[in-house]
Design a protein around this motif. Structure first.
Motif, PDB file in Angstrom:
ATOM      1  N   PRO A 192       0.814  -1.213   0.000  1.00  0.00           N
ATOM      2  CA  PRO A 192       0.000   0.000   0.000  1.00  0.00           C
ATOM      3  C   PRO A 192       0.850   1.266   0.000  1.00  0.00           C
ATOM      4  O   PRO A 192       0.426   2.310  -0.471  1.00  0.00           O
ATOM      5  CB  PRO A 192      -0.821  -0.089   1.281  1.00  0.00           C
ATOM      6  N   LEU A 193       2.078   1.195   0.526  1.00  0.00           N
ATOM      7  CA  LEU A 193       2.939   2.374   0.549  1.00  0.00           C
ATOM      8  C   LEU A 193       3.426   2.728  -0.845  1.00  0.00           C
ATOM      9  O   LEU A 193       3.511   3.901  -1.206  1.00  0.00           O
ATOM     10  CB  LEU A 193       4.128   2.120   1.478  1.00  0.00           C
ATOM     11  N   THR A 194       3.747   1.729  -1.664  1.00  0.00           N
ATOM     12  CA  THR A 194       4.193   2.012  -3.023  1.00  0.00           C
ATOM     13  C   THR A 194       3.017   2.241  -3.953  1.00  0.00           C
ATOM     14  O   THR A 194       3.168   2.838  -5.009  1.00  0.00           O
ATOM     15  CB  THR A 194       5.028   0.839  -3.571  1.00  0.00           C
ATOM     16  N   ARG A 195       1.852   1.747  -3.563  1.00  0.00           N
ATOM     17  CA  ARG A 195       0.671   1.897  -4.406  1.00  0.00           C
ATOM     18  C   ARG A 195       0.118   3.317  -4.313  1.00  0.00           C
ATOM     19  O   ARG A 195      -0.547   3.793  -5.212  1.00  0.00           O
ATOM     20  CB  ARG A 195      -0.371   0.860  -3.964  1.00  0.00           C
ATOM     21  N   GLY A 196       0.385   3.996  -3.198  1.00  0.00           N
ATOM     22  CA  GLY A 196      -0.093   5.357  -3.050  1.00  0.00           C
ATOM     23  C   GLY A 196      -1.436   5.467  -2.361  1.00  0.00           C
ATOM     24  O   GLY A 196      -2.085   6.502  -2.415  1.00  0.00           O
ATOM     25  N   ASP A 197      -1.883   4.396  -1.699  1.00  0.00           N
ATOM     26  CA  ASP A 197      -3.146   4.464  -0.976  1.00  0.00           C
ATOM     27  C   ASP A 197      -2.993   5.342   0.265  1.00  0.00           C
ATOM     28  O   ASP A 197      -1.973   5.331   0.943  1.00  0.00           O
ATOM     29  CB  ASP A 197      -3.602   3.066  -0.525  1.00  0.00           C
ATOM     30  N   SER A 198      -4.029   6.083   0.579  1.00  0.00           N
ATOM     31  CA  SER A 198      -3.977   6.917   1.773  1.00  0.00           C
ATOM     32  C   SER A 198      -4.268   6.103   3.025  1.00  0.00           C
ATOM     33  O   SER A 198      -3.818   6.435   4.114  1.00  0.00           O
ATOM     34  CB  SER A 198      -4.986   8.066   1.656  1.00  0.00           C
ATOM     35  N   ALA A 199      -5.040   5.026   2.892  1.00  0.00           N
ATOM     36  CA  ALA A 199      -5.365   4.194   4.044  1.00  0.00           C
ATOM     37  C   ALA A 199      -4.245   3.180   4.269  1.00  0.00           C
ATOM     38  O   ALA A 199      -3.954   2.353   3.415  1.00  0.00           O
ATOM     39  CB  ALA A 199      -6.687   3.472   3.799  1.00  0.00           C
ATOM     40  N   LEU A 200      -3.590   3.279   5.432  1.00  0.00           N
ATOM     41  CA  LEU A 200      -2.528   2.358   5.764  1.00  0.00           C
ATOM     42  C   LEU A 200      -3.104   1.177   6.532  1.00  0.00           C
ATOM     43  O   LEU A 200      -4.136   1.301   7.185  1.00  0.00           O
ATOM     44  CB  LEU A 200      -1.471   3.060   6.623  1.00  0.00           C
ATOM     45  N   PRO A 201      -2.458   0.039   6.520  1.00  0.00           N
ATOM     46  CA  PRO A 201      -2.939  -1.082   7.311  1.00  0.00           C
ATOM     47  C   PRO A 201      -2.914  -0.748   8.803  1.00  0.00           C
ATOM     48  O   PRO A 201      -2.153   0.110   9.251  1.00  0.00           O
ATOM     49  CB  PRO A 201      -1.958  -2.201   6.989  1.00  0.00           C
ATOM     50  N   LEU A 202      -3.716  -1.445   9.571  1.00  0.00           N
ATOM     51  CA  LEU A 202      -3.831  -1.152  10.999  1.00  0.00           C
ATOM     52  C   LEU A 202      -2.548  -1.432  11.760  1.00  0.00           C
ATOM     53  O   LEU A 202      -2.268  -0.767  12.763  1.00  0.00           O
ATOM     54  CB  LEU A 202      -4.986  -1.978  11.596  1.00  0.00           C
ATOM     55  N   ASN A 203      -1.756  -2.393  11.342  1.00  0.00           N
ATOM     56  CA  ASN A 203      -0.540  -2.725  12.064  1.00  0.00           C
ATOM     57  C   ASN A 203       0.641  -1.844  11.661  1.00  0.00           C
ATOM     58  O   ASN A 203       1.738  -2.052  12.123  1.00  0.00           O
ATOM     59  CB  ASN A 203      -0.186  -4.203  11.857  1.00  0.00           C
ATOM     60  N   HIS A 204       0.430  -0.856  10.818  1.00  0.00           N
ATOM     61  CA  HIS A 204       1.510   0.014  10.362  1.00  0.00           C
ATOM     62  C   HIS A 204       1.705   1.137  11.367  1.00  0.00           C
ATOM     63  O   HIS A 204       0.761   1.809  11.777  1.00  0.00           O
ATOM     64  CB  HIS A 204       1.189   0.589   8.973  1.00  0.00           C
ATOM     65  N   ALA A 205       2.955   1.356  11.775  1.00  0.00           N
ATOM     66  CA  ALA A 205       3.262   2.412  12.745  1.00  0.00           C
ATOM     67  C   ALA A 205       3.216   3.780  12.068  1.00  0.00           C
ATOM     68  O   ALA A 205       3.556   3.929  10.903  1.00  0.00           O
ATOM     69  CB  ALA A 205       4.642   2.171  13.341  1.00  0.00           C
ATOM     70  N   ALA A 206       2.803   4.781  12.823  1.00  0.00           N
ATOM     71  CA  ALA A 206       2.747   6.152  12.309  1.00  0.00           C
ATOM     72  C   ALA A 206       4.172   6.668  12.149  1.00  0.00           C
ATOM     73  O   ALA A 206       5.077   6.268  12.880  1.00  0.00           O
ATOM     74  CB  ALA A 206       1.963   7.034  13.269  1.00  0.00           C
ATOM     75  N   PRO A 207       4.414   7.570  11.194  1.00  0.00           N
ATOM     76  CA  PRO A 207       5.760   8.108  11.021  1.00  0.00           C
ATOM     77  C   PRO A 207       6.190   8.903  12.249  1.00  0.00           C
ATOM     78  O   PRO A 207       5.381   9.540  12.915  1.00  0.00           O
ATOM     79  CB  PRO A 207       5.642   9.007   9.791  1.00  0.00           C
ATOM     80  N   VAL A 208       7.473   8.840  12.576  1.00  0.00           N
ATOM     81  CA  VAL A 208       8.020   9.497  13.765  1.00  0.00           C
ATOM     82  C   VAL A 208       8.672  10.801  13.341  1.00  0.00           C
ATOM     83  O   VAL A 208       9.445  10.849  12.386  1.00  0.00           O
ATOM     84  CB  VAL A 208       9.054   8.571  14.438  1.00  0.00           C
ATOM     85  N   ASP A 209       8.379  11.878  14.079  1.00  0.00           N
ATOM     86  CA  ASP A 209       9.002  13.167  13.839  1.00  0.00           C
ATOM     87  C   ASP A 209      10.261  13.236  14.693  1.00  0.00           C
ATOM     88  O   ASP A 209      10.220  13.506  15.889  1.00  0.00           O
ATOM     89  CB  ASP A 209       8.037  14.300  14.193  1.00  0.00           C
ATOM     90  N   HIS A 210      11.415  12.968  14.074  1.00  0.00           N
ATOM     91  CA  HIS A 210      12.661  12.893  14.815  1.00  0.00           C
ATOM     92  C   HIS A 210      13.089  14.261  15.340  1.00  0.00           C
ATOM     93  O   HIS A 210      13.698  14.356  16.413  1.00  0.00           O
ATOM     94  CB  HIS A 210      13.758  12.299  13.941  1.00  0.00           C
ATOM     95  N   ALA A 211      12.790  15.316  14.644  1.00  0.00           N
ATOM     96  CA  ALA A 211      13.157  16.652  15.109  1.00  0.00           C
ATOM     97  C   ALA A 211      12.432  16.983  16.409  1.00  0.00           C
ATOM     98  O   ALA A 211      13.018  17.559  17.341  1.00  0.00           O
ATOM     99  CB  ALA A 211      12.829  17.688  14.037  1.00  0.00           C
ATOM    100  N   ALA A 212      11.148  16.615  16.502  1.00  0.00           N
ATOM    101  CA  ALA A 212      10.406  16.883  17.732  1.00  0.00           C
ATOM    102  C   ALA A 212      10.938  16.060  18.899  1.00  0.00           C
ATOM    103  O   ALA A 212      10.990  16.531  20.041  1.00  0.00           O
ATOM    104  CB  ALA A 212       8.934  16.579  17.519  1.00  0.00           C
ATOM    105  N   LEU A 213      11.379  14.863  18.638  1.00  0.00           N
ATOM    106  CA  LEU A 213      11.967  14.044  19.702  1.00  0.00           C
ATOM    107  C   LEU A 213      13.269  14.631  20.205  1.00  0.00           C
ATOM    108  O   LEU A 213      13.563  14.605  21.399  1.00  0.00           O
ATOM    109  CB  LEU A 213      12.200  12.623  19.203  1.00  0.00           C
ATOM    110  N   LEU A 214      14.097  15.187  19.295  1.00  0.00           N
ATOM    111  CA  LEU A 214      15.345  15.796  19.711  1.00  0.00           C
ATOM    112  C   LEU A 214      15.118  17.060  20.525  1.00  0.00           C
ATOM    113  O   LEU A 214      15.874  17.360  21.456  1.00  0.00           O
ATOM    114  CB  LEU A 214      16.212  16.122  18.487  1.00  0.00           C
ATOM    115  N   GLU A 215      14.071  17.805  20.230  1.00  0.00           N
ATOM    116  CA  GLU A 215      13.769  19.011  21.002  1.00  0.00           C
ATOM    117  C   GLU A 215      13.325  18.682  22.407  1.00  0.00           C
ATOM    118  O   GLU A 215      13.565  19.460  23.335  1.00  0.00           O
ATOM    119  CB  GLU A 215      12.671  19.823  20.286  1.00  0.00           C
ATOM    120  N   GLN A 216      12.717  17.511  22.621  1.00  0.00           N
ATOM    121  CA  GLN A 216      12.277  17.120  23.960  1.00  0.00           C
ATOM    122  C   GLN A 216      13.464  16.783  24.844  1.00  0.00           C
ATOM    123  O   GLN A 216      13.370  16.866  26.059  1.00  0.00           O
ATOM    124  CB  GLN A 216      11.322  15.911  23.869  1.00  0.00           C
ATOM    125  N   LEU A 217      14.607  16.399  24.258  1.00  0.00           N
ATOM    126  CA  LEU A 217      15.781  16.062  25.047  1.00  0.00           C
ATOM    127  C   LEU A 217      16.429  17.313  25.492  1.00  0.00           C
ATOM    128  O   LEU A 217      16.826  17.931  26.142  1.00  0.00           O
ATOM    129  CB  LEU A 217      16.763  15.224  24.235  1.00  0.00           C
TER     130      LEU A 217
END
Length: 81
Positions: free
Chosen positions: A56-81
């Motif tokens: 589904p990621l290469t197909r371009g579907d907007s609906a992701l499977p339920l077991n797929h993790a949400a993308p992580v915002d690494h910049a926001a995680l670094l600001e919390q440190l």
């Protein structure tokens, strides 16, 4: 079946068969004499795979499977440190 760039008869019972652009050697006495002329790969340009095989990621579907993790915002995680 042996796949070779140059095929030849190995005994008097071998015979050549051409199917399309592919040349085959068959043998009535010894099946180990079977040969095919061509590349060793079986990958050919054919129709695309069915949609069920495409991610589904290469197909371009907007609906992701339920077991797929949400993308992580690494910049926001670094600001919390």
């Amino acid at each position: 079946m042996k796949i070779k760039s140059a095929v030849k008869r190995l005994c008097e019972h071998c015979y050549m068969v051409r199917r399309g652009k592919t040349l085959y050697v068959r043998c009535t006495k010894n099946p180990r004499h079977k040969q095919r002329q061509g590349f060793a790969t079986d990958a050919r340009a054919g129709p695309p795979p069915p949609r069920a095989w495409i991610s589904p990621l290469t197909r371009g579907d907007s609906a992701l499977p339920l077991n797929h993790a949400a993308p992580v915002d690494h910049a926001a995680l670094l600001e919390q440190l």
